[in-house]
Design an enzyme around this catalytic site. Structure first.
Site, PDB file in Angstrom:
ATOM      1  N   THR A 123       0.848  -1.157   0.108  1.00 23.28           N
ATOM      2  CA  THR A 123      -0.257  -0.014  -0.038  1.00 23.28           C
ATOM      3  C   THR A 123       0.844   1.340  -0.022  1.00 23.28           C
ATOM      4  O   THR A 123       1.746   1.214   0.597  1.00 23.28           O
ATOM      5  CB  THR A 123      -1.033   0.055   1.209  1.00 23.28           C
ATOM      6  OG1 THR A 123      -1.448   1.256   1.428  1.00 23.28           O
ATOM      7  CG2 THR A 123      -0.015  -0.215   2.308  1.00 23.28           C
ATOM      8  N   ASP A 124       0.438   2.231  -0.602  1.00 22.65           N
ATOM      9  CA  ASP A 124       0.884   3.746  -0.400  1.00 22.65           C
ATOM     10  C   ASP A 124       1.230   4.315   0.980  1.00 22.65           C
ATOM     11  O   ASP A 124       1.818   5.124   1.307  1.00 22.65           O
ATOM     12  CB  ASP A 124       0.245   4.816  -1.446  1.00 22.65           C
ATOM     13  CG  ASP A 124      -1.045   4.779  -0.949  1.00 22.65           C
ATOM     14  OD1 ASP A 124      -1.726   4.129  -0.106  1.00 22.65           O
ATOM     15  OD2 ASP A 124      -1.723   5.762  -1.348  1.00 22.65           O
ATOM     16  N   GLU A 125       0.416   3.434   1.878  1.00 22.23           N
ATOM     17  CA  GLU A 125       0.460   4.309   3.205  1.00 22.23           C
ATOM     18  C   GLU A 125       1.638   3.725   3.899  1.00 22.23           C
ATOM     19  O   GLU A 125       2.016   4.373   4.999  1.00 22.23           O
ATOM     20  CB  GLU A 125      -0.821   3.408   4.149  1.00 22.23           C
ATOM     21  CG  GLU A 125      -2.277   3.707   3.543  1.00 22.23           C
ATOM     22  CD  GLU A 125      -3.312   3.524   4.476  1.00 22.23           C
ATOM     23  OE1 GLU A 125      -3.081   3.385   5.374  1.00 22.23           O
ATOM     24  OE2 GLU A 125      -4.420   3.030   3.825  1.00 22.23           O
ATOM     25  N   TYR A 148      -0.989  -0.659  10.901  1.00 24.29           N
ATOM     26  CA  TYR A 148      -1.437  -1.286   9.803  1.00 24.29           C
ATOM     27  C   TYR A 148      -0.381  -1.055   8.759  1.00 24.29           C
ATOM     28  O   TYR A 148       0.292  -2.097   8.322  1.00 24.29           O
ATOM     29  CB  TYR A 148      -2.881  -0.748   9.224  1.00 24.29           C
ATOM     30  CG  TYR A 148      -2.955  -0.858   7.672  1.00 24.29           C
ATOM     31  CD1 TYR A 148      -2.862  -2.385   7.058  1.00 24.29           C
ATOM     32  CD2 TYR A 148      -3.077  -0.133   6.976  1.00 24.29           C
ATOM     33  CE1 TYR A 148      -3.209  -2.655   5.826  1.00 24.29           C
ATOM     34  CE2 TYR A 148      -3.108  -0.213   5.367  1.00 24.29           C
ATOM     35  CZ  TYR A 148      -3.030  -1.687   4.982  1.00 24.29           C
ATOM     36  OH  TYR A 148      -3.640  -1.841   3.683  1.00 24.29           O
ATOM     37  N   LYS A 152       2.504  -3.542   7.382  1.00 27.21           N
ATOM     38  CA  LYS A 152       2.793  -3.849   5.874  1.00 27.21           C
ATOM     39  C   LYS A 152       4.398  -3.306   5.397  1.00 27.21           C
ATOM     40  O   LYS A 152       4.865  -4.001   4.593  1.00 27.21           O
ATOM     41  CB  LYS A 152       1.698  -2.661   4.937  1.00 27.21           C
ATOM     42  CG  LYS A 152       0.322  -3.144   5.098  1.00 27.21           C
ATOM     43  CD  LYS A 152      -0.069  -4.607   4.659  1.00 27.21           C
ATOM     44  CE  LYS A 152      -0.107  -4.738   3.276  1.00 27.21           C
ATOM     45  NZ  LYS A 152      -0.623  -6.143   2.616  1.00 27.21           N
TER      46      LYS A 152
END
Ligand SMILES: NC(=O)c1ccc[n+]([C@@H]2O[C@H](COP(=O)([O-])OP(=O)(O)OC[C@H]3O[C@@H](n4cnc5c(N)ncnc54)[C@H](O)[C@@H]3O)[C@@H](O)[C@H]2O)c1
Length: 325
Positions: A123-125, A148, A152
């Site tokens: 994810t870009d997060e 989260y 990741k």
């Protein structure tokens, strides 16, 4: 592939079976609250011998070992994850279990069983938050804000280390926020659609000006397939929809489409550590993989709203089963 009973995984299974001719796809899913076999209604019937479901936790090394002993897989595509930021703030342990330990179990078994490719869906997060300017590239530093995104990022680094240490053909994809059919109604877009349909208040965090770069789930699936077949081992590919929009504007578009008043919007206390803005530079993936996002966000959002309107039989039981949304 793993996590095929979730939102993106189920779209991916349909997409790959419809558009490509894999000998078979094995879907490994633990059926957590987010896993729903109804997301794949009709798939077993339509693609019979080419589709198989294996109910297992990816962190269960014995089960994953048994599965990989039985099959000779070409690739593992790892979608399985705990994926909701708010839940990671309340109970981070599940996120470490699935996202970090689960990924390490898959990587280790893929290596031992000679699986050729490993695509880690990220994810870009993992890049953290942007100010008003700029975009995330694959070279942006990892600065995750939530349990989260930290879990990741940990999984991404483990996966890339398998390339360096064992020459495993690992590829990491990092995508922006997805929307489309079969998304569990705790995420922004389906949550707001269902609340608006029921004339309930729509809870918007903080001032509602947090910006996300929305991508249609089919565009994400196409990117993952391009990375699976065309990606270079050890590389990271960013996917985004080139559709930045503040959350408040997304919510207003939903209300307008449903003919509901903006007075349903209710501002609530901001999420802890809430990232302000995400924006993806996907030029590397476009250049290297020949991929680009095809869906227009406003049109795709309207189609998604219509899908939720026409598929209450899909989401009603989910709300009853999970007791919340
Ligand atoms: N939704 C987004 O906008 C988005 C954006 C970028 C990246 N991603 C990533 O894409 C992937 C899929 O996201 P999603 O939105 O479809 O998630 P989701 O929560 O809808 O689905 C997750 C699936 O994984 C399964 N699962 C969870 N823990 C498991 C375990 N231990 N073993 C086996 N299966 C397990 C669940 O049962 C569910 O079917 C995730 O890795 C997520 O980090 C999501």
């Amino acid at each position: 592939m793993t996590g095929g009973c979730g939102f993106i995984g189920s779209n991916f299974i349909r997409y790959i079976l419809e558009h490509y001719k894999p000998t078979y796809v094995t879907n490994v899913d633990a059926l957590t609250y987010a896993g729903n076999v109804a997301n794949l209604d009709g798939v077993a019937g339509e693609f019979g011998e080419r589709y198989e479901f294996f109910n297992a936790d990816i962190a269960n090394a014995d089960q994953i070992d048994a599965l990989m002993t039985e099959h000779q897989f070409f690739a593992v595509v790892n979608f399985a994850a705990e994926s909701h930021v708010d839940r990671s703030i309340n109970s981070p342990q599940n996120f470490i279990h699935t996202n970090v330990i689960g990924t390490s179990v898959l990587l280790e078994n893929a290596r031992r069983h000679g699986v050729q490719r490993f695509v880690q869906i990220s994810t870009d997060e993992v890049y953290g938050s942007l100010g008003p300017e700029g975009k995330f590239t694959e070279q942006s530093p990892l600065e995750p804000s939530s349990p989260y995104s930290a879990s990741k990022a940990g999984a991404d680094l483990l996966a890339l280390a398998y390339r360096t240490t064992f020459a495993q053909e690992v590829i990491v994809t990092r995508c922006s926020n997805n929307y489309g059919p079969y998304q569990f109604p705790e995420k922004l877009i389906p949550l707001m659609i269902i609340k608006a349909m029921r004339d309930e208040p729509l809870p918007v965090y903080g001032d509602g000006l947090n910006v996300r770069d929305w991508i249609h789930v089919e565009d994400h699936c196409a990117g993952v397939i391009a990375a699976l077949f065309e990606g270079k081992p050890g590389m990271v590919y960013n996917f985004g929809g080139a559709s930045e929009m503040p959350n408040l504007e997304v919510v207003k578009l939903i209300l307008d489409r449903l003919g509901k008043s903006h007075s349903l919007i209710s501002f609530v206390t901001d999420r802890l550590g809430h990232d302000r803005r995400y924006a993806i530079d996907s030029s590397f993936a476009q250049r290297e993989l020949g991929w680009k996002p095809l869906h227009d966000f406003r049109e795709g959002l309207e189609a998604t709203i219509d899908w939720y309107l026409n598929n209450q039989r899909w989401w009603q039981p989910l709300l009853e089963r999970t007791g919340r949304y």
